[in-house]
Design an enzyme around this catalytic site. Structure first.
Site, mmCIF file in Angstrom:
data_model
loop_
_atom_site.group_PDB
_atom_site.id
_atom_site.type_symbol
_atom_site.label_atom_id
_atom_site.label_comp_id
_atom_site.label_asym_id
_atom_site.label_seq_id
_atom_site.Cartn_x
_atom_site.Cartn_y
_atom_site.Cartn_z
ATOM 1 N N TYR A 111 0.746 -1.251 0.269
ATOM 2 C CA TYR A 111 -0.192 -0.172 0.208
ATOM 3 C C TYR A 111 0.745 1.376 -0.070
ATOM 4 C CZ TYR A 111 -3.125 3.411 1.172
ATOM 5 O OH TYR A 111 -4.035 4.736 0.995
ATOM 6 N N TRP A 113 1.273 5.711 -1.740
ATOM 7 C CA TRP A 113 0.987 6.656 -2.935
ATOM 8 C C TRP A 113 1.997 6.662 -4.211
ATOM 9 C CZ3 TRP A 113 -2.047 11.302 -3.570
ATOM 10 C CH2 TRP A 113 -3.415 11.210 -2.922
HETATM 11 N N1 LIG Z 1 -1.811 8.700 12.274
HETATM 12 C C1 LIG Z 1 -2.199 8.803 11.005
HETATM 13 N N2 LIG Z 1 -1.645 7.962 10.073
HETATM 14 C C2 LIG Z 1 -2.066 7.874 8.886
HETATM 15 C C3 LIG Z 1 -2.939 8.817 8.351
HETATM 16 C C4 LIG Z 1 -3.697 9.703 9.513
HETATM 17 O O1 LIG Z 1 -4.366 10.837 9.097
HETATM 18 N N3 LIG Z 1 -3.150 9.674 10.674
HETATM 19 N N4 LIG Z 1 -3.476 9.013 6.948
HETATM 20 C C5 LIG Z 1 -3.350 7.574 6.225
HETATM 21 C C6 LIG Z 1 -3.517 7.990 4.897
HETATM 22 S S1 LIG Z 1 -4.964 8.496 4.370
HETATM 23 C C7 LIG Z 1 -2.563 7.645 3.932
HETATM 24 S S2 LIG Z 1 -3.066 7.613 2.175
HETATM 25 C C8 LIG Z 1 -1.226 7.005 4.245
HETATM 26 C C9 LIG Z 1 -0.216 7.386 3.191
HETATM 27 O O2 LIG Z 1 0.869 6.564 3.433
HETATM 28 P P1 LIG Z 1 1.717 6.170 2.248
HETATM 29 O O3 LIG Z 1 1.122 6.253 1.014
HETATM 30 O O4 LIG Z 1 2.502 4.852 2.609
HETATM 31 O O5 LIG Z 1 2.818 7.459 2.384
HETATM 32 P P2 LIG Z 1 3.751 8.059 1.577
HETATM 33 O O6 LIG Z 1 4.826 8.846 2.362
HETATM 34 O O7 LIG Z 1 3.192 8.772 0.371
HETATM 35 O O8 LIG Z 1 4.589 6.778 0.919
HETATM 36 C C10 LIG Z 1 5.150 6.539 -0.388
HETATM 37 C C11 LIG Z 1 6.331 6.188 -0.493
HETATM 38 O O9 LIG Z 1 7.020 5.797 -1.799
HETATM 39 C C12 LIG Z 1 8.181 6.321 -2.147
HETATM 40 N N5 LIG Z 1 8.023 6.332 -3.672
HETATM 41 C C13 LIG Z 1 7.775 7.571 -4.255
HETATM 42 N N6 LIG Z 1 7.781 7.221 -5.734
HETATM 43 C C14 LIG Z 1 8.393 5.840 -5.821
HETATM 44 C C15 LIG Z 1 8.253 4.913 -6.862
HETATM 45 O O10 LIG Z 1 8.367 5.292 -8.063
HETATM 46 N N7 LIG Z 1 8.940 3.952 -6.772
HETATM 47 C C16 LIG Z 1 9.038 3.246 -5.237
HETATM 48 N N8 LIG Z 1 9.236 1.960 -5.199
HETATM 49 N N9 LIG Z 1 8.871 4.103 -4.117
HETATM 50 C C17 LIG Z 1 8.559 5.428 -4.364
HETATM 51 C C18 LIG Z 1 8.332 7.409 -1.220
HETATM 52 O O11 LIG Z 1 9.671 7.570 -0.972
HETATM 53 C C19 LIG Z 1 7.478 6.989 -0.156
HETATM 54 O O12 LIG Z 1 8.518 6.340 0.948
HETATM 55 O O13 LIG Z 1 -0.890 7.251 5.638
HETATM 56 C C20 LIG Z 1 -1.999 6.888 6.495
HETATM 57 N N10 LIG Z 1 -1.498 7.031 7.950
HETATM 58 N N1 LIG Z 2 -0.797 18.645 1.645
HETATM 59 C C1 LIG Z 2 -1.167 17.417 1.832
HETATM 60 N N2 LIG Z 2 -2.580 17.039 1.279
HETATM 61 C C2 LIG Z 2 -3.114 15.794 1.230
HETATM 62 C C3 LIG Z 2 -2.287 14.665 1.713
HETATM 63 C C4 LIG Z 2 -1.008 14.933 2.109
HETATM 64 O O1 LIG Z 2 -0.403 14.001 2.809
HETATM 65 N N3 LIG Z 2 -0.716 16.322 2.027
HETATM 66 N N4 LIG Z 2 -2.785 13.520 1.804
HETATM 67 C C5 LIG Z 2 -4.165 13.209 1.013
HETATM 68 C C6 LIG Z 2 -4.584 12.126 1.310
HETATM 69 S S1 LIG Z 2 -3.828 10.433 1.082
HETATM 70 C C7 LIG Z 2 -5.955 12.085 2.024
HETATM 71 S S2 LIG Z 2 -6.689 10.684 2.243
HETATM 72 C C8 LIG Z 2 -6.539 13.451 2.118
HETATM 73 C C9 LIG Z 2 -7.103 13.154 3.810
HETATM 74 O O2 LIG Z 2 -8.166 14.435 3.783
HETATM 75 P P1 LIG Z 2 -8.893 14.362 5.155
HETATM 76 O O3 LIG Z 2 -9.124 12.896 5.453
HETATM 77 O O4 LIG Z 2 -10.010 15.155 4.891
HETATM 78 O O5 LIG Z 2 -7.770 14.889 5.999
HETATM 79 P P2 LIG Z 2 -7.231 14.703 7.571
HETATM 80 O O6 LIG Z 2 -6.259 15.873 7.560
HETATM 81 O O7 LIG Z 2 -6.842 13.555 7.827
HETATM 82 O O8 LIG Z 2 -8.536 15.271 8.440
HETATM 83 C C10 LIG Z 2 -9.287 16.325 8.017
HETATM 84 C C11 LIG Z 2 -9.712 16.987 9.426
HETATM 85 O O9 LIG Z 2 -10.552 16.095 10.145
HETATM 86 C C12 LIG Z 2 -10.511 16.680 11.757
HETATM 87 N N5 LIG Z 2 -10.659 15.594 12.564
HETATM 88 C C13 LIG Z 2 -10.066 14.598 12.959
HETATM 89 N N6 LIG Z 2 -10.776 13.876 13.838
HETATM 90 C C14 LIG Z 2 -11.802 14.339 13.864
HETATM 91 C C15 LIG Z 2 -13.154 14.010 14.360
HETATM 92 O O10 LIG Z 2 -13.281 12.972 15.477
HETATM 93 N N7 LIG Z 2 -14.150 14.898 14.334
HETATM 94 C C16 LIG Z 2 -14.264 15.911 13.639
HETATM 95 N N8 LIG Z 2 -15.310 16.762 13.580
HETATM 96 N N9 LIG Z 2 -12.958 16.256 12.913
HETATM 97 C C17 LIG Z 2 -11.808 15.492 13.049
HETATM 98 C C18 LIG Z 2 -9.040 17.142 11.733
HETATM 99 O O11 LIG Z 2 -8.948 18.611 12.565
HETATM 100 C C19 LIG Z 2 -8.520 17.401 10.409
HETATM 101 O O12 LIG Z 2 -7.753 18.449 10.168
HETATM 102 O O13 LIG Z 2 -5.687 14.513 2.325
HETATM 103 C C20 LIG Z 2 -4.846 14.288 1.165
HETATM 104 N N10 LIG Z 2 -4.415 15.809 0.844
HETATM 105 MO MO LIG Z 3 -4.848 8.898 2.075
#
Ligand SMILES: Nc1nc2c(c(=O)[nH]1)N[C@H]1C(S)=C(S)[C@@H](COP(=O)(O)OP(=O)(O)OC[C@H]3O[C@@H](n4cnc5c(=O)[nH]c(N)nc54)[C@H](O)[C@@H]3O)O[C@H]1N2
Ligand SMILES: Nc1nc2c(c(=O)[nH]1)N[C@H]1C(S)=C(S)[C@@H](COP(=O)(O)OP(=O)(O)OC[C@H]3O[C@@H](n4cnc5c(=O)[nH]c(N)nc54)[C@H](O)[C@@H]3O)O[C@H]1N2
Ligand SMILES: [Mo]
Length: 768
Positions: A111, A113
């Site tokens: 898993y 991005w």
């Molecule tokens: N506590 C907490 N944890 C969370 C979240 C949260 O809200 N709170 N959010 C969650 C969410 S929504 C998401 S989507 C995940 C994201 O989690 P990930 O998608 O695992 O995070 P990234 O840092 O985007 O990891 C991508 C990795 O791919 C590598 N990479 C980039 N390009 C390439 C390539 O071409 N080839 C290869 N082999 N590697 C490459 C980068 O160096 C990086 O290490 O995290 C989740 N974790």
């Molecule tokens: N710059 C940047 N943009 C991103 C990403 C990134 O890594 N960097 N990641 C992308 C990805 S993979 C995803 S999935 C999206 C995630 O997009 P979202 O899921 O919308 O983003 P989050 O920042 O995880 O959460 C949004 C807000 O929810 C609020 N929140 C948390 N828990 C609770 C709760 O229990 N109740 C309420 N009411 N609010 C709460 C927090 O204040 C937080 O700021 O963002 C995407 N956009």
């Molecule tokens: Mo995500």
């Protein structure tokens, strides 16, 4: 002699124009076509040419020595080897595992991005390769909105289609009186869209709503989760209490007769069940505004007033994905749908509900005009999979059973784990547990650009070319633009593109023809581009041929449905456009889910208090930990770049603390602080601000995990929230991650803080 020119590149956060000097990228700026280009671009030069790059294939020393348990993974040194040696070792190990355990011995859910680019997509490449050698165990779902993926098909229909069909913001601006934002609408997150974004429209469409006089209510622990210009009313409810708040609102709507019975009868099933539950007939507890006030910390009168306001005009209920990334995260999704159904505005312009506005740049702003060409991944002969967030459970309990979507399932026995394009030591919860789980497999292979914590937990690390080091094209999954991605610079060190790595491996395994079909990466690219052009023609667009495209500029295509209203067709004709649910209607009560007889997800929306609170842990750890997405980077990507580093505090990830919470603990802005609970601890840099609700602390995700194994609980020195989050799932229905439901305590760190080492390479041992 230096050689200056600006060249186009694409990433998940937008189109960049790179300045190249002497074969290095020295600057990346936004494209002039983009009204709000992302500053994340500024991280690229420092990170691409940074210290952390994996430059040569590397093998963990104890694994190479044949004493794999001598030093735990994550703490060992590495031996750099030639490509031939690394690929020979992998070919031998993959063959051994498949012969001894079958292909179910390989887990390659992988898993993450990865980076933008249709062809060099890391997971697609890995999966295609493994499919040609007999398959692998995959994972299902994501960390983003997994409860919506698993729940919505039961109650409304497939979630991904729904996001694509989200009501456009232009429609909201024209028609809506009130937008109620559960979880806010964080513009920082709209910098990003999976696969790329060619124009950042979200700020513009928000401002258009403000100008049109649309009112906003921001229900979120962060005031800054709503753009200042919206002048949103801020309701700081206790995190994890949204379901209770929605029920309090619904109770007022119900008991004051403000609900739309005609709508409920015609378009939904099971309203009688939630009616009884809200009134307390079933369990003796009316879910009235006073009940909700106790659970949410919001005054009962404010709840009643908001309910009346929502019923009085055109109201859009928006739920951020972050709200469902917590304990019982299915419930606020289901209750939002229920509340919207009670208001009877689903399918009307600017009314109803939306899950996922703000989850990326494009939702509610644009959608792709047609499906882009894709690298075929082939068929996976292995049928087994795990829900994505069960990685630690799977590794710790091979053969163990679990429940998912009403099925009893068994964990596979993963002997070999292969990760490409993701960073589980960023994304997964409870990293101390993940560290223990990662000791279990016989072999771990990681393809990486950088020495992430995941790479450091591998036995074999393959250095791969970054997006700017290969030729490709960018096209976002929900974006309507196409971006040439010519190779800008040579790969660092001995890094290679993944396609070529697998081609060489396939040659060793005798599957070269199946993997490559005799084509080079250039030939594949042309083929995928031609497929894109063919689909374009069907949609009425003429695209240039590859040779013209790759030296050109962004191609913008129109939004296929700029006036889209979610479920308008269903409202217009609920028979012809019946929903793909068992009843064909919105299921406020689901016979299917009720039939699963689960302890943590019933047949209708139900209030469950978050676990740490229910277990009384707030006595020792009184603060709610929030950990949303970082403004300055994409997850953990480019954390060592200039923009990300510029907002660190004392070299650590900033943690937002309310002034009163800080004062009680003797903490001042700029202090190094220690955050802890029973699962782990980390250092962070204090940022004292009243934009965070009192009683909550907010630590962005993505600071590279930097464990100090000599400190208590292997304390992380850098500020990664996942050392503190729990590794429990939302429920047995969807088994989703629940990162946002953790409690912590925080104190000032006394003494000299240890330096952060996460951005440096690991220790190398001499080749044997
Ligand atoms: N506590 C907490 N944890 C969370 C979240 C949260 O809200 N709170 N959010 C969650 C969410 S929504 C998401 S989507 C995940 C994201 O989690 P990930 O998608 O695992 O995070 P990234 O840092 O985007 O990891 C991508 C990795 O791919 C590598 N990479 C980039 N390009 C390439 C390539 O071409 N080839 C290869 N082999 N590697 C490459 C980068 O160096 C990086 O290490 O995290 C989740 N974790
Ligand atoms: N710059 C940047 N943009 C991103 C990403 C990134 O890594 N960097 N990641 C992308 C990805 S993979 C995803 S999935 C999206 C995630 O997009 P979202 O899921 O919308 O983003 P989050 O920042 O995880 O959460 C949004 C807000 O929810 C609020 N929140 C948390 N828990 C609770 C709760 O229990 N109740 C309420 N009411 N609010 C709460 C927090 O204040 C937080 O700021 O963002 C995407 N956009
Ligand atoms: Mo995500």
């Amino acid at each position: 002699m230096s050689n200056h020119h600006k060249k186009i590149t694409a990433s998940h956060w937008g189109v960049g124009l790179a300045t190249i000097e002497d074969g290095r990228i020295v600057a990346v700026e936004g494209h002039p076509d983009d009204p709000a280009a992302s500053p994340i671009n500024a991280n690229i030069p420092g990170s691409l040419h940074g210290n952390a790059r994996v430059c040569r294939p590397a093998i963990r020393k104890s694994w190479l020595n044949g004493t794999p348990g001598a030093v735990p993974r994550g703490q060992d040194s590495f031996v750099e080897v030639s490509w031939d040696r690394a690929l020979d070792l992998i070919a031998k190990e993959v063959t051994r595992v498949c012969e001894t355990h079958g292909n179910t011995g390989i887990f390659a859910g992988s898993y993450g991005w990865s980076s933008a680019g249709r062809f060099h997509h890391a997971q697609s490449q890995l999966k295609r390769f493994l499919n040609t050698i007999g398959g692998f165990v995959r994972s299902e779902g994501n960390y983003s909105y997994n409860t919506a993926l698993g729940l919505m098909p039961h109650i409304v229909g497939p979630f991904r289609t729904h996001v694509a069909q989200a009501t456009r913001w232009s429609v909201v601006a024209k028609n809506t009186d009130l937008v109620v934002l559960f979880g806010g609408l964080a513009l920082r997150n709209t910098q990003v869209s999976d696969g790329g974004v060619t124009r950042h429209r979200a700020t513009g469409t928000m401002l258009a709503c403000a100008e049109a006089g649309v009112d906003f209510v921001n229900i979120s622990p962060l005031r800054s989760d709503a753009l200042e210009a919206l002048e949103a009313e801020w309701i700081a409810a206790r995190p994890g209490s949204d379901t209770a708040l929605m029920m309090g609102l619904a109770h007022t709507v119900l008991t004051e007769g403000l609900h739309d019975l005609d709508f409920l009868q015609k378009y939904t099933v099971g309203f009688d069940k939630i009616d009884a539950y809200l009134r307390g007939t079933t369990d003796g507890t009316p879910k009235d505004a006073d009940w909700a006030a106790d659970l949410t910390g919001v005054e009962a009168d404010a709840i009643r007033a908001l309910a009346r306001r929502m019923a009085a005009g055109r109201t859009m209920i928006s739920v951020a994905a972050g709200v469902q990334r917590g304990d019982y995260g299915e419930q606020p999704m289901w209750m939002a749908v229920t509340l919207a159904a009670m208001l009877g505005q689903i399918g009307l312009p600017g009314g109803g509900y939306t899950v996922g506005y703000g989850v990326n740049a494009n939702i509610g702003n644009i959608e792709r005009l047609f499906r882009w060409g894709t690298l075929p991944q082939g068929q996976n002969p292995v049928r087994d999979y795990i829900p994505v967030a069960m990685i630690s459970e799977m590794l710790l309990n091979p053969g163990g059973t679990y429940s998912y979507q009403g099925q009893k399932r068994t964990f596979p026995d993963a002997r070999l784990v292969w990760w490409a394009g993701g960073n589980p030591f960023h994304h997964h919860q409870d990293l101390n547990r993940l560290h223990a789980a990662f000791q279990r497999p016989e072999t771990i292979i990681v393809n990486e650009v950088n020495w992430t914590a995941t790479a450091r937990h591998a036995d074999i690390v393959l250095p791969v070319a970054a997006a700017q080091e290969r030729t490709d094209f960018g096209a976002g999954k929900s974006d309507s633009g196409l971006v040439p991605m010519p190779q800008l610079v040579a790969p660092v060190g001995e890094a290679r593109v993944e396609y070529d790595i697998y081609a060489d491996l396939a040659a060793r395994l005798g599957t070269a023809q199946a993997f490559t079909e005799g084509k080079s990466s250039e030939e594949w690219l042309r083929e995928i581009w031609d497929a894109t052009c063919a689909r374009g023609r069907e949609a009425g667009c003429d695209l240039p041929d590859w040779d013209e495209f790759i030296v050109g500029d962004v191609i913008h295509l129109p939004d296929p449905s700029p006036d889209q209203v979610f479920l308008a067709d269903y409202r217009a004709d609920p028979v012809a456009h019946a929903l793909p649910t068992p009843s064909g209607r919105v299921e406020i009560f689901s016979e299917t889910i009720a039939g699963f007889d689960l302890p943590d997800c019933k047949g209708h929306p139900t209030w469950f208090p978050p676990r740490d609170q229910a277990e009384g842990k707030a006595r020792d750890f009184p603060l709610f930990l929030l950990s949303g997405q970082p403004k300055t980077r994409l997850h953990s990507q480019l954390d060592n770049g200039a923009y990300s580093m510029s907002l660190k505090v004392a070299g650590r990830e900033p943690v937002l603390i309310h002034p009163e919470d800080a004062r009680q603990r003797g903490i001042s802005g700029g202090d190094v602080v220690e955050m802890y609970n029973e699962r782990g601890r980390c250092l962070a840099g204090a940022r004292v601000t009243d934009e965070i609700q009192k009683g909550c602390v907010f630590l962005w995700t993505g600071a590279w995990y930097d464990p100090d194994f000599s400190a208590p609980q292997a304390r992380d020195r850098h500020g990664n929230p996942n050392v503190l989050t729990h590794d429990l799932r939302t429920s047995e229905l969807t088994q989703s991650p629940a990162a946002h439901s953790a409690l912590v305590e925080i104190k000032r760190f006394e003494g000299a803080p240890p330096p952060v080492e996460a951005h440096d390479p690991p220790t190398f041992a001499p080749e044997l």
